[in-house]
Design a protein around this motif. Sequence first.
Motif, PDB file in Angstrom:
ATOM      1  N   PRO A   1     -31.508  13.340  -3.532  1.00  0.00           N
ATOM      2  CA  PRO A   1     -30.111  13.672  -3.215  1.00  0.00           C
ATOM      3  C   PRO A   1     -29.723  15.076  -3.662  1.00  0.00           C
ATOM      4  O   PRO A   1     -28.968  15.757  -2.965  1.00  0.00           O
ATOM      5  CB  PRO A   1     -29.330  12.604  -3.991  1.00  0.00           C
ATOM      6  N   ALA A   2     -30.231  15.518  -4.811  1.00  0.00           N
ATOM      7  CA  ALA A   2     -29.909  16.861  -5.289  1.00  0.00           C
ATOM      8  C   ALA A   2     -30.474  17.922  -4.351  1.00  0.00           C
ATOM      9  O   ALA A   2     -29.841  18.947  -4.083  1.00  0.00           O
ATOM     10  CB  ALA A   2     -30.448  17.052  -6.700  1.00  0.00           C
TER      11      ALA A   2
ATOM     12  N   ILE B   1     -27.551  38.118  -8.108  1.00  0.00           N
ATOM     13  CA  ILE B   1     -27.559  37.773  -9.534  1.00  0.00           C
ATOM     14  C   ILE B   1     -28.060  36.344  -9.716  1.00  0.00           C
ATOM     15  O   ILE B   1     -28.834  36.044 -10.639  1.00  0.00           O
ATOM     16  CB  ILE B   1     -26.151  37.935 -10.132  1.00  0.00           C
ATOM     17  N   ALA B   2     -27.636  35.458  -8.804  1.00  0.00           N
ATOM     18  CA  ALA B   2     -28.108  34.074  -8.868  1.00  0.00           C
ATOM     19  C   ALA B   2     -29.615  34.002  -8.656  1.00  0.00           C
ATOM     20  O   ALA B   2     -30.311  33.197  -9.280  1.00  0.00           O
ATOM     21  CB  ALA B   2     -27.380  33.231  -7.825  1.00  0.00           C
TER      22      ALA B   2
ATOM     23  N   ILE C   1     -31.069  21.976 -11.862  1.00  0.00           N
ATOM     24  CA  ILE C   1     -31.095  23.301 -11.234  1.00  0.00           C
ATOM     25  C   ILE C   1     -30.534  23.226  -9.822  1.00  0.00           C
ATOM     26  O   ILE C   1     -29.711  24.056  -9.405  1.00  0.00           O
ATOM     27  CB  ILE C   1     -32.535  23.864 -11.208  1.00  0.00           C
ATOM     28  N   ARG C   2     -30.957  22.204  -9.069  1.00  0.00           N
ATOM     29  CA  ARG C   2     -30.531  22.080  -7.668  1.00  0.00           C
ATOM     30  C   ARG C   2     -29.030  21.830  -7.573  1.00  0.00           C
ATOM     31  O   ARG C   2     -28.344  22.393  -6.713  1.00  0.00           O
ATOM     32  CB  ARG C   2     -31.313  20.969  -6.988  1.00  0.00           C
ATOM     33  N   VAL C   3     -28.502  20.989  -8.446  1.00  0.00           N
ATOM     34  CA  VAL C   3     -27.067  20.702  -8.423  1.00  0.00           C
ATOM     35  C   VAL C   3     -26.262  21.951  -8.782  1.00  0.00           C
ATOM     36  O   VAL C   3     -25.261  22.278  -8.137  1.00  0.00           O
ATOM     37  CB  VAL C   3     -26.727  19.535  -9.380  1.00  0.00           C
TER      38      VAL C   3
ATOM     39  N   ALA D   1     -23.706  24.014  -6.418  1.00  0.00           N
ATOM     40  CA  ALA D   1     -22.346  24.345  -6.845  1.00  0.00           C
ATOM     41  C   ALA D   1     -22.068  25.833  -6.678  1.00  0.00           C
ATOM     42  O   ALA D   1     -20.966  26.241  -6.262  1.00  0.00           O
ATOM     43  CB  ALA D   1     -22.139  23.913  -8.290  1.00  0.00           C
ATOM     44  N   LEU D   2     -23.064  26.686  -6.975  1.00  0.00           N
ATOM     45  CA  LEU D   2     -22.893  28.131  -6.804  1.00  0.00           C
ATOM     46  C   LEU D   2     -22.640  28.485  -5.338  1.00  0.00           C
ATOM     47  O   LEU D   2     -21.784  29.324  -5.024  1.00  0.00           O
ATOM     48  CB  LEU D   2     -24.128  28.872  -7.317  1.00  0.00           C
ATOM     49  N   PHE D   3     -23.385  27.859  -4.439  1.00  0.00           N
ATOM     50  CA  PHE D   3     -23.181  28.113  -3.012  1.00  0.00           C
ATOM     51  C   PHE D   3     -21.779  27.689  -2.582  1.00  0.00           C
ATOM     52  O   PHE D   3     -21.103  28.397  -1.814  1.00  0.00           O
ATOM     53  CB  PHE D   3     -24.231  27.369  -2.170  1.00  0.00           C
ATOM     54  N   ILE D   4     -21.323  26.518  -3.047  1.00  0.00           N
ATOM     55  CA  ILE D   4     -20.005  26.020  -2.656  1.00  0.00           C
ATOM     56  C   ILE D   4     -18.902  26.921  -3.201  1.00  0.00           C
ATOM     57  O   ILE D   4     -17.936  27.246  -2.504  1.00  0.00           O
ATOM     58  CB  ILE D   4     -19.829  24.562  -3.138  1.00  0.00           C
ATOM     59  N   ILE D   5     -19.045  27.346  -4.465  1.00  0.00           N
ATOM     60  CA  ILE D   5     -18.058  28.260  -5.056  1.00  0.00           C
ATOM     61  C   ILE D   5     -18.023  29.571  -4.271  1.00  0.00           C
ATOM     62  O   ILE D   5     -16.947  30.119  -3.973  1.00  0.00           O
ATOM     63  CB  ILE D   5     -18.388  28.514  -6.542  1.00  0.00           C
TER      64      ILE D   5
END
Length: 521
Positions: A5-6, A59-60, A76-78, A82-86
Amino acid sequence: MLAIPAAVLLLLAFAADCTVLILRTVHMLQLNSYRPERYVGWMKSHRDELVKTYGWLLIAVMAVGAYLLAPTDWVIRVVCAALFIIHLILNWPPRAKKPLVFTARVRRLLITHGLLLLLVGGAVALTGFNRLGTAALFLWAALIPLATLLALMINAPLEAAINRHYIRDAQSRLASLPNLVVIGVTGSYGKTSTKNFLAALLSVKYNVLMTPESFNTTLGVVRTIRERLTPAHQVFIAEMGAKNVGDIREICELVHPRYGMITAIGEQHLETFRSLDNIVRTKFELADALPAGGLILLNTDNEAIRRRLQEPPSSRVVTYGLEQADYTAGALTVDSRGSSFTVTGPGGEQARFTTRLLGAHNIQNITGSIAMACSLGIPLQELIYPVKTLRPVEHRLQLLPNGYIDDAYNANPAGFRAALDVLAGFEGQRILVTPGMVELGERQEALNRELGGYAASRCDIAVLVGEKQAPPLKEGLLAAGFDEERLYVAPHLQDALNYINALPAEGPRTVLLENDLPDNF
């Protein structure tokens, strides 16, 4: 259990963020006419914005690649999801003045983009979503502007083949109508208004088709022919735009005009033309394309056209304007209700016309349209009522009921000056709202500075839109003695309108909205 799922969440977040970024860059590509050199120019001029939008994705990349995140893979995947969504939320595009149009070409481009995304996402999935693969997702998202350029290059052969098919089909349709009268209209400015005026006047006698709105490229003309031209049409008016030498010639090779009109020539699109001489040469490609028995109408009030007439074209020439010409408009009166003028034809015949339109340049355009209508067999007297009913073209010196003059489409120095002259003729408080002129190459700052100086004596309050564009205009205004307290720099148009609404009432108020930069500026 948590790993799968992650991983799915990460891929979905990656796809969603990339989709928003892709739509933004494809939109910019569309606004730049799908021309790679213009799109690259947009990327260069918006370097800071692109770094702000995409830079932290890099940077990510470094963060993931350097093992700065938790060692557990699903964590890490979650976190990366979250970084992509933000990132998606922070970079959600603002409402566009001219939204992306989902044409067939755009859909094909998005399909290619989607395949590239699948390729990247699939390759990362096959690696088992290790840290290097996850970093690759961020790297690809950060390179979306370049990926759009890659998708454009991949699609180029297909698009060329499709365009060739459409052009051949349009040529075939034109060939099936040998009696169709084809008129080409071009110029640095005034061509869209003139096209509309001419269509209205010729409709007195003929069934007329014109290219709609600003469909003035080769493919815009092709689309008009394929979708709208019928055997019932007697006259086809093709507006011919250009940003490069040879653009007008290409349209002429498609439609083979017998009649033509050049409205005016001035400094516009200098980023691509490089010089006024190139602009003159390109506009006169219309005159050069006419057959020996053809007719070209020229606005000899325009200095560049007068100079070019020292080398007259092979076709017959008819001149028009406010100064001495074959068709001359004189006894001009202008007020807030419109204009009145008298047109004198080649044989001395005269007629008095009235119109709701504003500005001397509109009178020039109407006079040229009258000259063409007379050349096609419509008597001068029969044009009095059609001229009276002419309506302004939207966003081109359009007087609105609230006291605003909408000249938002304008994008050239001569048109800017003409609009300022119209504003100066109004009584009461006169307010200029403008971001200035663009696409003027190395001359851009100097021309905007000159326009600022010209505006100083023609408005009471100046509201400059956009901190990036404002400096040369501001310099020109202040150098001409304009009161700095009556000058305001607004970050965007809505702020400018809010500022105007907050001004104390000082009697009648007229607001000129001069030019509105498209989303790619």
